[in-house]
Design an enzyme around this catalytic site. Structure first.
Site, PDB file in Angstrom:
ATOM      1  N   PHE A 122       9.422 -11.156  87.013  1.00  0.00           N
ATOM      2  CA  PHE A 122      10.108 -10.096  87.763  1.00  0.00           C
ATOM      3  C   PHE A 122       9.106  -8.975  88.031  1.00  0.00           C
ATOM      4  O   PHE A 122       8.547  -8.414  87.080  1.00  0.00           O
ATOM      5  CB  PHE A 122      11.265  -9.600  86.898  1.00  0.00           C
ATOM      6  CG  PHE A 122      12.076  -8.454  87.434  1.00  0.00           C
ATOM      7  CD1 PHE A 122      13.097  -8.663  88.350  1.00  0.00           C
ATOM      8  CD2 PHE A 122      11.859  -7.153  86.979  1.00  0.00           C
ATOM      9  CE1 PHE A 122      13.880  -7.616  88.805  1.00  0.00           C
ATOM     10  CE2 PHE A 122      12.637  -6.090  87.433  1.00  0.00           C
ATOM     11  CZ  PHE A 122      13.649  -6.332  88.344  1.00  0.00           C
ATOM     12  N   LEU A 124       8.729  -5.441  89.436  1.00  0.00           N
ATOM     13  CA  LEU A 124       9.251  -4.186  89.983  1.00  0.00           C
ATOM     14  C   LEU A 124       8.248  -3.052  89.736  1.00  0.00           C
ATOM     15  O   LEU A 124       7.793  -2.402  90.684  1.00  0.00           O
ATOM     16  CB  LEU A 124      10.608  -3.852  89.335  1.00  0.00           C
ATOM     17  CG  LEU A 124      11.263  -2.532  89.729  1.00  0.00           C
ATOM     18  CD1 LEU A 124      11.659  -2.537  91.206  1.00  0.00           C
ATOM     19  CD2 LEU A 124      12.521  -2.255  88.880  1.00  0.00           C
ATOM     20  N   GLU A 126       5.108  -0.530  88.964  1.00  0.00           N
ATOM     21  CA  GLU A 126       3.730  -0.389  89.437  1.00  0.00           C
ATOM     22  C   GLU A 126       3.068   0.703  88.605  1.00  0.00           C
ATOM     23  O   GLU A 126       3.737   1.404  87.846  1.00  0.00           O
ATOM     24  CB  GLU A 126       3.721   0.011  90.925  1.00  0.00           C
ATOM     25  CG  GLU A 126       4.358  -1.029  91.819  1.00  0.00           C
ATOM     26  CD  GLU A 126       4.417  -0.590  93.285  1.00  0.00           C
ATOM     27  OE1 GLU A 126       3.988   0.554  93.598  1.00  0.00           O
ATOM     28  OE2 GLU A 126       4.896  -1.378  94.103  1.00  0.00           O
ATOM     29  N   ARG A 243      19.917  -5.899  80.947  1.00  0.00           N
ATOM     30  CA  ARG A 243      19.691  -5.049  79.766  1.00  0.00           C
ATOM     31  C   ARG A 243      20.386  -5.567  78.500  1.00  0.00           C
ATOM     32  O   ARG A 243      19.823  -5.437  77.398  1.00  0.00           O
ATOM     33  CB  ARG A 243      20.065  -3.597  80.094  1.00  0.00           C
ATOM     34  CG  ARG A 243      18.980  -2.946  80.937  1.00  0.00           C
ATOM     35  CD  ARG A 243      19.314  -1.586  81.498  1.00  0.00           C
ATOM     36  NE  ARG A 243      18.176  -1.086  82.283  1.00  0.00           N
ATOM     37  CZ  ARG A 243      18.263  -0.201  83.263  1.00  0.00           C
ATOM     38  NH1 ARG A 243      19.436   0.318  83.598  1.00  0.00           N
ATOM     39  NH2 ARG A 243      17.181   0.194  83.902  1.00  0.00           N
ATOM     40  N   GLN A 279      19.841   1.701  43.728  1.00  0.00           N
ATOM     41  CA  GLN A 279      20.752   2.255  44.734  1.00  0.00           C
ATOM     42  C   GLN A 279      20.037   2.672  46.026  1.00  0.00           C
ATOM     43  O   GLN A 279      20.601   2.540  47.111  1.00  0.00           O
ATOM     44  CB  GLN A 279      21.510   3.454  44.153  1.00  0.00           C
ATOM     45  CG  GLN A 279      22.638   3.019  43.242  1.00  0.00           C
ATOM     46  CD  GLN A 279      23.519   4.163  42.814  1.00  0.00           C
ATOM     47  OE1 GLN A 279      23.130   5.330  42.903  1.00  0.00           O
ATOM     48  NE2 GLN A 279      24.693   3.850  42.329  1.00  0.00           N
ATOM     49  N   ILE A 338      10.829  -1.703  52.645  1.00  0.00           N
ATOM     50  CA  ILE A 338      11.332  -2.452  51.483  1.00  0.00           C
ATOM     51  C   ILE A 338      10.268  -3.424  50.968  1.00  0.00           C
ATOM     52  O   ILE A 338      10.105  -3.608  49.762  1.00  0.00           O
ATOM     53  CB  ILE A 338      12.658  -3.174  51.847  1.00  0.00           C
ATOM     54  CG1 ILE A 338      13.771  -2.125  51.994  1.00  0.00           C
ATOM     55  CG2 ILE A 338      13.034  -4.225  50.805  1.00  0.00           C
ATOM     56  CD1 ILE A 338      15.089  -2.643  52.481  1.00  0.00           C
ATOM     57  N   GLY A 340       7.224  -2.827  50.958  1.00  0.00           N
ATOM     58  CA  GLY A 340       6.135  -2.040  50.379  1.00  0.00           C
ATOM     59  C   GLY A 340       4.796  -2.434  50.977  1.00  0.00           C
ATOM     60  O   GLY A 340       4.691  -2.719  52.169  1.00  0.00           O
ATOM     61  N   GLU A 364      12.449  -2.633  80.611  1.00  0.00           N
ATOM     62  CA  GLU A 364      13.742  -2.706  81.323  1.00  0.00           C
ATOM     63  C   GLU A 364      14.472  -1.361  81.310  1.00  0.00           C
ATOM     64  O   GLU A 364      15.691  -1.288  81.201  1.00  0.00           O
ATOM     65  CB  GLU A 364      14.596  -3.861  80.803  1.00  0.00           C
ATOM     66  CG  GLU A 364      13.991  -5.186  81.260  1.00  0.00           C
ATOM     67  CD  GLU A 364      14.870  -6.392  81.091  1.00  0.00           C
ATOM     68  OE1 GLU A 364      16.087  -6.256  81.229  1.00  0.00           O
ATOM     69  OE2 GLU A 364      14.322  -7.466  80.830  1.00  0.00           O
ATOM     70  N   THR A 366      13.232   2.742  79.980  1.00  0.00           N
ATOM     71  CA  THR A 366      13.059   3.407  78.689  1.00  0.00           C
ATOM     72  C   THR A 366      14.425   3.879  78.172  1.00  0.00           C
ATOM     73  O   THR A 366      15.380   4.036  78.952  1.00  0.00           O
ATOM     74  CB  THR A 366      12.163   4.654  78.820  1.00  0.00           C
ATOM     75  OG1 THR A 366      12.842   5.576  79.699  1.00  0.00           O
ATOM     76  CG2 THR A 366      10.798   4.323  79.408  1.00  0.00           C
TER      77      THR A 366
HETATM   78  N1  CAA Z   1      24.110  -0.707  90.829  1.00  0.00           N
HETATM   79  C1  CAA Z   1      24.174  -0.603  92.177  1.00  0.00           C
HETATM   80  N2  CAA Z   1      23.655   0.438  92.868  1.00  0.00           N
HETATM   81  C2  CAA Z   1      23.061   1.409  92.156  1.00  0.00           C
HETATM   82  C3  CAA Z   1      22.960   1.384  90.755  1.00  0.00           C
HETATM   83  C4  CAA Z   1      23.517   0.262  90.075  1.00  0.00           C
HETATM   84  N3  CAA Z   1      23.482   0.153  88.753  1.00  0.00           N
HETATM   85  N4  CAA Z   1      22.315   2.470  90.327  1.00  0.00           N
HETATM   86  C5  CAA Z   1      22.015   3.199  91.419  1.00  0.00           C
HETATM   87  N5  CAA Z   1      22.456   2.536  92.535  1.00  0.00           N
HETATM   88  C6  CAA Z   1      22.362   2.992  93.924  1.00  0.00           C
HETATM   89  C7  CAA Z   1      23.045   4.333  94.093  1.00  0.00           C
HETATM   90  O1  CAA Z   1      24.421   4.171  94.384  1.00  0.00           O
HETATM   91  C8  CAA Z   1      22.298   4.915  95.262  1.00  0.00           C
HETATM   92  O2  CAA Z   1      22.771   4.318  96.465  1.00  0.00           O
HETATM   93  P1  CAA Z   1      22.796   5.137  97.882  1.00  0.00           P
HETATM   94  O3  CAA Z   1      21.376   5.484  98.177  1.00  0.00           O
HETATM   95  O4  CAA Z   1      23.399   4.151  98.814  1.00  0.00           O
HETATM   96  O5  CAA Z   1      23.632   6.358  97.608  1.00  0.00           O
HETATM   97  C9  CAA Z   1      20.880   4.419  95.051  1.00  0.00           C
HETATM   98  O6  CAA Z   1      21.010   3.228  94.269  1.00  0.00           O
HETATM   99  C10 CAA Z   1      19.991   5.418  94.357  1.00  0.00           C
HETATM  100  O7  CAA Z   1      20.565   5.708  93.088  1.00  0.00           O
HETATM  101  P2  CAA Z   1      20.074   6.894  92.164  1.00  0.00           P
HETATM  102  O8  CAA Z   1      20.097   8.161  92.951  1.00  0.00           O
HETATM  103  O9  CAA Z   1      20.858   6.843  90.879  1.00  0.00           O
HETATM  104  O10 CAA Z   1      18.568   6.472  91.908  1.00  0.00           O
HETATM  105  P3  CAA Z   1      17.428   7.224  91.127  1.00  0.00           P
HETATM  106  O11 CAA Z   1      16.195   7.200  91.950  1.00  0.00           O
HETATM  107  O12 CAA Z   1      17.911   8.533  90.583  1.00  0.00           O
HETATM  108  O13 CAA Z   1      17.094   6.200  89.900  1.00  0.00           O
HETATM  109  C11 CAA Z   1      17.239   5.234  87.724  1.00  0.00           C
HETATM  110  C12 CAA Z   1      17.959   5.827  88.950  1.00  0.00           C
HETATM  111  C13 CAA Z   1      18.404   4.881  86.806  1.00  0.00           C
HETATM  112  C14 CAA Z   1      16.300   6.187  87.031  1.00  0.00           C
HETATM  113  C15 CAA Z   1      16.451   3.953  88.132  1.00  0.00           C
HETATM  114  O14 CAA Z   1      15.300   4.276  88.889  1.00  0.00           O
HETATM  115  C16 CAA Z   1      16.038   3.133  86.930  1.00  0.00           C
HETATM  116  O15 CAA Z   1      16.841   2.344  86.394  1.00  0.00           O
HETATM  117  N6  CAA Z   1      14.769   3.281  86.481  1.00  0.00           N
HETATM  118  C17 CAA Z   1      14.224   2.447  85.426  1.00  0.00           C
HETATM  119  C18 CAA Z   1      13.495   1.289  86.019  1.00  0.00           C
HETATM  120  C19 CAA Z   1      13.400   0.147  85.075  1.00  0.00           C
HETATM  121  O16 CAA Z   1      14.309  -0.155  84.316  1.00  0.00           O
HETATM  122  N7  CAA Z   1      12.285  -0.574  85.142  1.00  0.00           N
HETATM  123  C20 CAA Z   1      12.114  -1.721  84.331  1.00  0.00           C
HETATM  124  C21 CAA Z   1      11.194  -2.683  85.001  1.00  0.00           C
HETATM  125  S1  CAA Z   1      11.476  -4.344  84.537  1.00  0.00           S
HETATM  126  C22 CAA Z   1      10.717  -4.619  83.063  1.00  0.00           C
HETATM  127  O17 CAA Z   1      10.478  -3.749  82.292  1.00  0.00           O
HETATM  128  C23 CAA Z   1      10.527  -6.053  82.852  1.00  0.00           C
HETATM  129  C24 CAA Z   1       9.803  -6.543  81.682  1.00  0.00           C
HETATM  130  O18 CAA Z   1       8.647  -6.283  81.462  1.00  0.00           O
HETATM  131  C25 CAA Z   1      10.503  -7.482  80.783  1.00  0.00           C
END
Ligand code: CAA
Length: 430
Positions: A122, A124, A126, A243, A279, A338, A340, A364, A366
């Site tokens: 996956f 996402l 950067e 999550r 305890q 535990i 040690g 996924e 913080t």
């Molecule tokens: N489901 C559907 N839509 C959603 C949503 C959800 N859960 N959360 C937000 N949206 C939509 C909102 O409705 C909004 O839509 P419109 O523009 O149409 O109004 C849009 O998305 C923007 O939403 P926010 O304003 O809430 O977005 P934001 O920029 O404030 O970000 C955030 C929210 C929760 C911080 C998000 O950026 C986030 O989850 N960040 C963390 C990223 C992350 O988890 N990365 C992990 C990478 S994967 C990984 O780690 C893999 C690995 O190594 C194993």
């Protein structure tokens, strides 16, 4: 806490437990030391039919749900947290396809993964887009019947081992709400390369890499769902589904560390008695067990909420992730305590639990992001609790009775209600 689990749920759990005890536990230290992908473990998991537990039967999977995924992740992580994520990350990669893929894409990409023939990763995050997942830089530009990708991705778990990559990239830089799209990229596509392979504190058996795109041309039909601009929504819906899997990894780690600590405390004698009779040790063990059980309950509830497309899924998913992973960090650290001096040494399995647990608080999303997601949900929910206004001091409600303010609040409530409705998460079962 298994009374509401079905026979099928229990069957997958038993199968994962068997692989964990027979194959994973004896090899956990070896692959932690080598920091190599444990192909023999992956083969055993695939042979047991676990690779497609969460994938619907029509796409070659076992037709289970996120609850089955979590039960398997929990059992594997109890023996090795690295193997837990090695397995779970395939679900993370497939969830965008399940959430937003076309029928053709589901058949093409899910079937080989369900059979265990291919792995998925996956993409996402950067370098400059971590918690702020909307601020991606990698681009995908339409050119005839292709998309041309440029840029890089960071923290790709399973990277290098995987054959298929779900990559999020900017397709419309001018748009705010429909800026990104998810595109399926296959290993071997010219212009796609694996970059830096990370040297990690924990989860060392699973690779985490950078991936680079240099004019990498992929067929336009690989654009997830066929419509550009849905990337951010697909990513958020995916994370809601995924999550609980990280939470299950953490809770499995906590359970595994607790069990080692229970056995050690029962056999280790000091002052003429097993330390489990003291305890202070008893209190530690009791708190560890209680928090782990609480985490287990929250993980299962969140997983079932995902499977039943419950409206509050984002909140529950974030809650279980933050609670189970904070618990795992605490419980694994206490388990080292535990043990040690022995606990601090690499000769024994316990310090690995603590190292493996740390990443669960980070990836996924913080735990700071999880708390933000929960808090945002609470703010929305508070709008449905206006009847309580009679019971809070009038003086802090200044302006509430002012018609202009009431109108503004009503409009705000309507907008938030519409947004909440739009956030309903489709599952692979719906
Ligand atoms: N489901 C559907 N839509 C959603 C949503 C959800 N859960 N959360 C937000 N949206 C939509 C909102 O409705 C909004 O839509 P419109 O523009 O149409 O109004 C849009 O998305 C923007 O939403 P926010 O304003 O809430 O977005 P934001 O920029 O404030 O970000 C955030 C929210 C929760 C911080 C998000 O950026 C986030 O989850 N960040 C963390 C990223 C992350 O988890 N990365 C992990 C990478 S994967 C990984 O780690 C893999 C690995 O190594 C194993």
């Amino acid at each position: 806490m298994s009374s509401f689990l079905t026979e099928t749920n229990l069957k997958w759990r038993a199968r994962a437990r068997e692989i964990a005890e027979k194959v994973v536990r004896p090899l956990a230290a070896k692959y932690d030391r080598l920091q190599e992908y444990p192909w023999e473990i992956k083969e055993a998991i695939a042979e047991a039919g676990l690779m497609g537990v969460w994938i619907p039967k029509e796409y070659g999977g076992q037709g289970g749900g996120v609850i089955d995924l979590c039960l398997c992740v929990e059992e594997l992580s109890r023996a090795c947290g690295g193997v837990g994520v090695l397995y779970a990350v395939n679900a993370l990669g497939t969830f965008p396809i399940l959430v937003g893929g076309t029928e053709e894409q589901k058949h093409q990409f899910l079937k080989p993964i369900a059979k265990g023939e291919k792995l998925i990763s996956f993409g996402l995050s950067e370098k400059f887009a971590g918690s702020d997942a909307a601020s991606l830089h990698a681009t995908a530009v339409k050119d005839g019947d292709s998309y041309v990708l440029n840029g890089e991705k960071k923290w790709n778990t399973n990277g290098g081992a995987a054959d298929i990559y779900t990559v999020f990239a900017v397709t419309d830089p001018a748009s705010k709400s429909r800026r990104t799209s998810a595109i399926m990229v296959e290993k071997g596509t010219p212009g796609f390369t694996i970059g830096k392979v990370e040297d990690k504190m924990g989860i060392r058996c699973v690779p985490v890499v950078e991936i680079h795109f240099d004019n990498c041309r992929v067929p336009a039909k690989n654009l997830l769902g066929g419509t550009p601009g849905l990337g951010f929504k697909h990513a958020m819906q995916t994370l809601d589904m995924a999550r609980p899997g990280v939470a299950a990894q953490a809770m499995g780690l906590a359970q595994g560390a607790l069990e080692y600590a229970m056995v050690y405390a029962g056999y280790r004698e000091q002052f003429g008695a097993p330390i489990s009779s003291f305890q202070m040790i008893q209190a530690l063990l009791a708190d560890m067990a209680t928090k782990t059980e609480a985490a287990r309950n929250l993980v299962y509830v969140a997983a079932l909420a995902v499977d039943n497309a419950a409206p509050n899924v984002s909140k529950l998913s974030a809650m279980c992730k933050l609670f189970a992973t904070d618990t795992a960090m605490e419980v694994t650290t206490d388990a080292v305590q535990i043990f040690g001096g022995y606990g601090y040494m690499r000769d024994y399995p316990i310090e690995k639990y603590m190292r493996d647990a740390k990443i669960t608080q980070i990836y996924e999303g913080t735990n700071q992001v999880q708390r933000m997601v929960v808090a945002r949900s609470l703010v929305k929910e508070s709008l449905g609790l206006k009847h309580l206004l009679n019971y809070i001091p009038k003086e802090v409600q200044k302006g509430v009775n002012d018609p202009a303010t009431l109108k503004r609040l009503a409009e705000e409530a309507k907008r938030l209600a519409e947004e909440t409705a739009a956030m309903d998460v489709p599952t692979h079962q719906s």
